[in-house]
Design an enzyme around this catalytic site. Sequence first.
Site, PDB file in Angstrom:
ATOM      1  N   HIS A 219      -9.797  12.901  63.963  1.00  0.00           N
ATOM      2  CA  HIS A 219     -10.237  12.024  65.058  1.00  0.00           C
ATOM      3  C   HIS A 219      -9.805  10.581  64.892  1.00  0.00           C
ATOM      4  O   HIS A 219     -10.008   9.771  65.793  1.00  0.00           O
ATOM      5  CB  HIS A 219     -11.758  12.068  65.215  1.00  0.00           C
ATOM      6  CG  HIS A 219     -12.471  11.254  64.181  1.00  0.00           C
ATOM      7  ND1 HIS A 219     -12.720  11.742  62.932  1.00  0.00           N
ATOM      8  CD2 HIS A 219     -12.948   9.995  64.204  1.00  0.00           C
ATOM      9  CE1 HIS A 219     -13.330  10.818  62.226  1.00  0.00           C
ATOM     10  NE2 HIS A 219     -13.472   9.741  62.965  1.00  0.00           N
TER      11      HIS A 219
HETATM   12  C1  UD1 Z   1     -16.671   6.728  65.619  1.00  0.00           C
HETATM   13  C2  UD1 Z   1     -16.650   5.770  64.440  1.00  0.00           C
HETATM   14  C3  UD1 Z   1     -16.009   6.439  63.242  1.00  0.00           C
HETATM   15  C4  UD1 Z   1     -16.612   7.788  62.951  1.00  0.00           C
HETATM   16  C5  UD1 Z   1     -16.561   8.635  64.210  1.00  0.00           C
HETATM   17  C6  UD1 Z   1     -17.162   9.994  63.967  1.00  0.00           C
HETATM   18  C7  UD1 Z   1     -16.423   3.367  64.947  1.00  0.00           C
HETATM   19  C8  UD1 Z   1     -15.483   2.230  64.919  1.00  0.00           C
HETATM   20  N1  UD1 Z   1     -15.873   4.576  64.725  1.00  0.00           N
HETATM   21  O1  UD1 Z   1     -15.337   6.930  66.060  1.00  0.00           O
HETATM   22  O2  UD1 Z   1     -16.209   5.600  62.110  1.00  0.00           O
HETATM   23  O3  UD1 Z   1     -15.931   8.414  61.902  1.00  0.00           O
HETATM   24  O4  UD1 Z   1     -17.259   7.956  65.237  1.00  0.00           O
HETATM   25  O5  UD1 Z   1     -17.343  10.741  65.104  1.00  0.00           O
HETATM   26  O6  UD1 Z   1     -17.600   3.164  65.145  1.00  0.00           O
HETATM   27  N2  UD1 Z   1     -17.243  10.358  73.051  1.00  0.00           N
HETATM   28  C9  UD1 Z   1     -17.793  11.400  73.751  1.00  0.00           C
HETATM   29  N3  UD1 Z   1     -19.049  11.803  73.447  1.00  0.00           N
HETATM   30  C10 UD1 Z   1     -19.773  11.192  72.493  1.00  0.00           C
HETATM   31  C11 UD1 Z   1     -19.201  10.145  71.769  1.00  0.00           C
HETATM   32  C12 UD1 Z   1     -17.922   9.739  72.047  1.00  0.00           C
HETATM   33  O7  UD1 Z   1     -17.177  11.972  74.655  1.00  0.00           O
HETATM   34  O8  UD1 Z   1     -20.930  11.564  72.265  1.00  0.00           O
HETATM   35  C13 UD1 Z   1     -15.888   9.871  73.354  1.00  0.00           C
HETATM   36  C14 UD1 Z   1     -15.916   8.431  73.821  1.00  0.00           C
HETATM   37  O9  UD1 Z   1     -16.108   8.347  75.170  1.00  0.00           O
HETATM   38  C15 UD1 Z   1     -14.565   7.928  73.384  1.00  0.00           C
HETATM   39  C16 UD1 Z   1     -14.248   8.741  72.152  1.00  0.00           C
HETATM   40  O10 UD1 Z   1     -15.115   9.872  72.176  1.00  0.00           O
HETATM   41  O11 UD1 Z   1     -13.609   8.213  74.365  1.00  0.00           O
HETATM   42  C17 UD1 Z   1     -14.402   7.949  70.903  1.00  0.00           C
HETATM   43  O12 UD1 Z   1     -15.742   7.522  70.669  1.00  0.00           O
HETATM   44  P1  UD1 Z   1     -16.042   6.167  69.871  1.00  0.00           P
HETATM   45  O13 UD1 Z   1     -17.496   5.985  69.734  1.00  0.00           O
HETATM   46  O14 UD1 Z   1     -15.256   5.072  70.463  1.00  0.00           O
HETATM   47  O15 UD1 Z   1     -15.414   6.305  68.419  1.00  0.00           O
HETATM   48  P2  UD1 Z   1     -15.075   7.553  67.504  1.00  0.00           P
HETATM   49  O16 UD1 Z   1     -13.609   7.806  67.576  1.00  0.00           O
HETATM   50  O17 UD1 Z   1     -15.994   8.683  67.763  1.00  0.00           O
END
Ligand code: UD1
Length: 379
Positions: A219
């Site tokens: 990821h």
């Molecule tokens: C975040 C953390 C990372 C951790 C990871 C584990 C930061 C900088 N990064 O990265 O350290 O290892 O989580 O999962 O805080 N999304 C969903 N559903 C959700 C959550 C997210 O669809 O419940 C989507 C969001 O809309 C976004 C993407 O996933 O498009 C990324 O989510 P984001 O919270 O930005 O960071 P992660 O890549 O998950």
Amino acid sequence: MPAPHPPEPARRRIRLLAVAGARPNFMKIAPLRTELARRRDRFEAILVHTGQHYDQAMSESFFRDLGIPEPDVNLGVGSGSHGEQTAQVLMAIEKILLERRPDAVLVVGDVNSTLAATLAAVKLHIPVAHVEAGLRSFDRAMPEEINRILTDAVSGWLFTTEPSAETHLLREGVARERIHFVGNVMIDTLLAHRERARALDTLERLGLEAGRYAVLTLHRPSNVDSPDQLRRLFGVLSRLGDRMPVVFPVHPRTANAIRNNLQGERLNLRMTEPLGYLEFLRLLMDARMVLTDSGGIQEETTALGVPCLTLRESTERPVTVTEGTNTIVGTDPTAIEAAIEKQLASPPPTGRRPALWDGRAAARIVDVLERDLGQESSR
Ligand code: UD1
């Protein structure tokens, strides 16, 4: 007859506000929440969920699996750019801190929510305890590295999981008395739930045989945001898929990247939705090997003695390499292929579980907080 002791003045409970935001936070908060509840005569715990991760698969199922009570407050911030996400948590949590006036704030890990909650608290002169302090990848292109450095710089208590962390913190000028080597709360959770996970029928359901499948997670922006890199990685991983099932629970960020950039390409991987904690643990336990770019999974595989190939150029968790089962393979397909061959050719080493990864880290943390904050609140 000795004079009766005067009655003890009623001690005010220590009000501790704990913050969780994203998936890797929930398994770290769970044992702390349990330990605080066990000492409810001394602590009043308030749990704030920032809502950085918000859907059933990335958040709710963890609360259920790990028996974490409903958060007292949900800030509901959701997704956004780094600036937006951090700013939203900062603004929303400041209000909660002003309302609830905790004696201290407890943050875990390195996600955007960790940094935002820390900043809000210290500016209100509320001391912060950082669990999993001092880890460094020395790669400042990782958002988590920035979150770690900044959170540590202003936290009052730095609770560490491995010896390298103390070295980094001392080098950054942190006073030794603020650093507490306590072990690993994520491993507290793993040990507490291992038997429940073992009882699940996940392998049967997915048609897998113990020791004859691999588990993959990806990821990190550095791996999934570039279509070329993603294509190169999936090429080599699909070839492993020709030799054994590769179970791949897909993170939402990665699912987006695949949808947008790799439509119609052959991926010989068993893709699933993100799994709950217990099901994923069940898969890790009996995997022939795990391939990942996650931080936490490097530690979980070390605790379980399962080989882990880390698809990154660095790790902030070197004890998983020096004592555990982790190999830092990098992201070049040729190097990954060679590492897979080596894994398949030789019996996997089981490593040893690092010092203090014994299921007691949360109790050690709460001991320190009770000692330090208890003195203040009875003054
Ligand atoms: C975040 C953390 C990372 C951790 C990871 C584990 C930061 C900088 N990064 O990265 O350290 O290892 O989580 O999962 O805080 N999304 C969903 N559903 C959700 C959550 C997210 O669809 O419940 C989507 C969001 O809309 C976004 C993407 O996933 O498009 C990324 O989510 P984001 O919270 O930005 O960071 P992660 O890549 O998950």
